[in-house]
Every structure is written in C-alpha cells, then in structure tokens.
Scaffold this active site. Sequence first.
Site, short mmCIF file in Angstrom:
data_model
loop_
_atom_site.label_atom_id
_atom_site.label_comp_id
_atom_site.label_asym_id
_atom_site.label_seq_id
_atom_site.Cartn_x
_atom_site.Cartn_y
_atom_site.Cartn_z
N ASP A 1 23.56 48.69 69.79
CA ASP A 1 22.98 47.82 68.75
C ASP A 1 23.03 48.45 67.36
O ASP A 1 22.59 47.84 66.40
CB ASP A 1 21.52 47.48 69.12
CG ASP A 1 20.93 46.39 68.24
OD1 ASP A 1 21.65 45.42 67.94
OD2 ASP A 1 19.76 46.50 67.86
N SER B 1 19.50 41.13 64.85
CA SER B 1 20.16 40.74 66.09
C SER B 1 19.50 39.49 66.67
O SER B 1 18.28 39.35 66.65
CB SER B 1 20.07 41.88 67.12
OG SER B 1 20.64 43.06 66.62
N GLN C 1 27.68 40.44 70.62
CA GLN C 1 26.39 40.24 69.97
C GLN C 1 26.54 39.25 68.83
O GLN C 1 27.52 39.28 68.09
CB GLN C 1 25.85 41.55 69.41
CG GLN C 1 24.50 41.43 68.72
CD GLN C 1 24.03 42.75 68.11
OE1 GLN C 1 24.38 43.08 66.98
NE2 GLN C 1 23.26 43.51 68.87
#
Length: 297
Positions: free
Chosen positions: A210, A235, A285
Amino acid sequence: MHQALVSLLDLLDLEQIERDIFRGRSTSAVIPRVFGGQVAAQALVAAGRTVPEGRDAHSLHSYFLRPGDPGAPIVYTVDRIRDGRSFTTRRVVAVQHGQPIFHLSASFQTPEPGLDHQYPMPAVPGPETLPTAEETLTRHADRLPDRSVIPRLLDARAAVDLRYVDAPPFVTAGEARAPRSQVWFRTNGQLDGPIDRPLLHVCLATYVSDMTLLDSVLLAHGRGGWLTGDVVGASLDHAMWFHRPFRADEWLLYDQESPSASGGRGLGQARIHTRDGALAITVIQEGVVRVPRAEHG
C-alpha cells in the site's frame, strides 16, 4: 534486525481477546490517519490465526471504509465463512469507535500441484545499484514544499528498505511520463526463528503493497503526490493474489502501472517478482486521487 522492524512485528502480533476477536494497535504515520497497509496486514493476521495449519493465503479482497484513528485500538472480528477440503475462507471487519473502518475477505488453500506459467520479470537494475529511500529524499529535498515531512516519512517506512528504480513522483513533478513505477523492497532485517512462517511474509508484503502503488497514477499527470500536496488521495479498495512462495526479507521487485484514472479515482495494478524472477504476487488497488479545489477555479 532494525528496531523499526521489531516494532512492526510487534504491531502485527495481535492480542486475542476472544475466540475470533483480536485487538491491534497503530503507529504514527505521515498523514493523520492509520496507514492502510497496516490495517490490511493486521486483518490478514487475524484471519490467518483462525485457519487450519498447512493452508496458505492465496488471495485477499478488501475495502477501506473510513479513516482509522491512530490513537485508538482496532478490533478485528473474524467470521469463519467456510472450511472446505482444500480451501478456507474468512471475512474480517475492523472496528474503531463502534464503526467499521475496513473489511477484508481472504482465502487460504492447501498447496497442490497444477499448471504453471507466468509473466516474465522485467529487466531492471539490481537493488544494490540504487539509492536508498533516505538518499533519494535527502538528494531531492529542495523539491518538497515542507522538508519536515522527510524525517516523518523515513520513520514511518524504516522497517522496510525501499529503493526506486526510477525517480519517484515528487522528483519529476510537472513532467508527465509513462504511468509506470518500479521499486525494490525487503524488510530491514532477517526473519528467523519461531516467527519465520509463510503467513508473516505474506502479511509483511501486504503491509508494503500500500506504500507506492498509486504512484503510477501520479506519473501520468506530472503530479508530485502526497509529499507535495498537488493531489489528495486515499486507498479505496485493495486486492492481492499470492501465486508462489517468497520471503519478505529478500529483495522483491514491485512493478506498478496505472491503466486508468477518471472520476476522481485512479487504478493501480502491479506484479511482484522475487529476485530470481518468480512471479510471487499480483496486486490491484483503486484510490481517490483528487486535485486541490483551487485548481477547479
């Protein structure tokens, strides 16, 4: 082992407060909310602790629902959705202040033989030839509007040795280029003894995944990103597929690209290869990527 890695491992060692309920802590971050990779990794730890021995994580799908409060504990509740002959499925909800902040579904499988093929690893310089994150930030500090962010960023990422193959977005702000970003990473120390288990390596890779994935979105538009303040981001969802065994304490190449950005969102997709070329992980993502309101006039 670097002290920051010791602290990260302690962060991933959740407290079990009931049969399927766990409690985790948070650490300071560059932004005033819990780092998404930490929540995802802790949720996977919680799921994995309810899975029968001998079944490895092969995929996860997750949504970030609310910003996490770094000053409050996070409670992870695990639902044992299914225990089949080969596969185990778990659902995890992370809660703070009585509200869900994160949702994860993870699947685990007993290893078995099967068809085998993969995308080849791209040709890139070796990690030893590249500057460390500290060297990169120090060398280009004049490009940041607020240099005080450097120590905080280095402290937040100190558990990981992360090296950019090409210049990161803040270095080339104002210059649009192909939406592709590559970094090498590994933990700052070897993982051995009782902690050296496949699930820990998977959770650590989840944590790191991430950190940089949406960089590729920024590159296509010449944006410096979160360090320069020319975009606002977070995110939204995160998915990973674990294809082959790997170690988080050995060099992994994170090959990231962005196929699309629209509607205030950007999509990043990536492949993570081991040093010897094995395709270990695929990551996708989507995140909020907004320009400051002032630019809208």
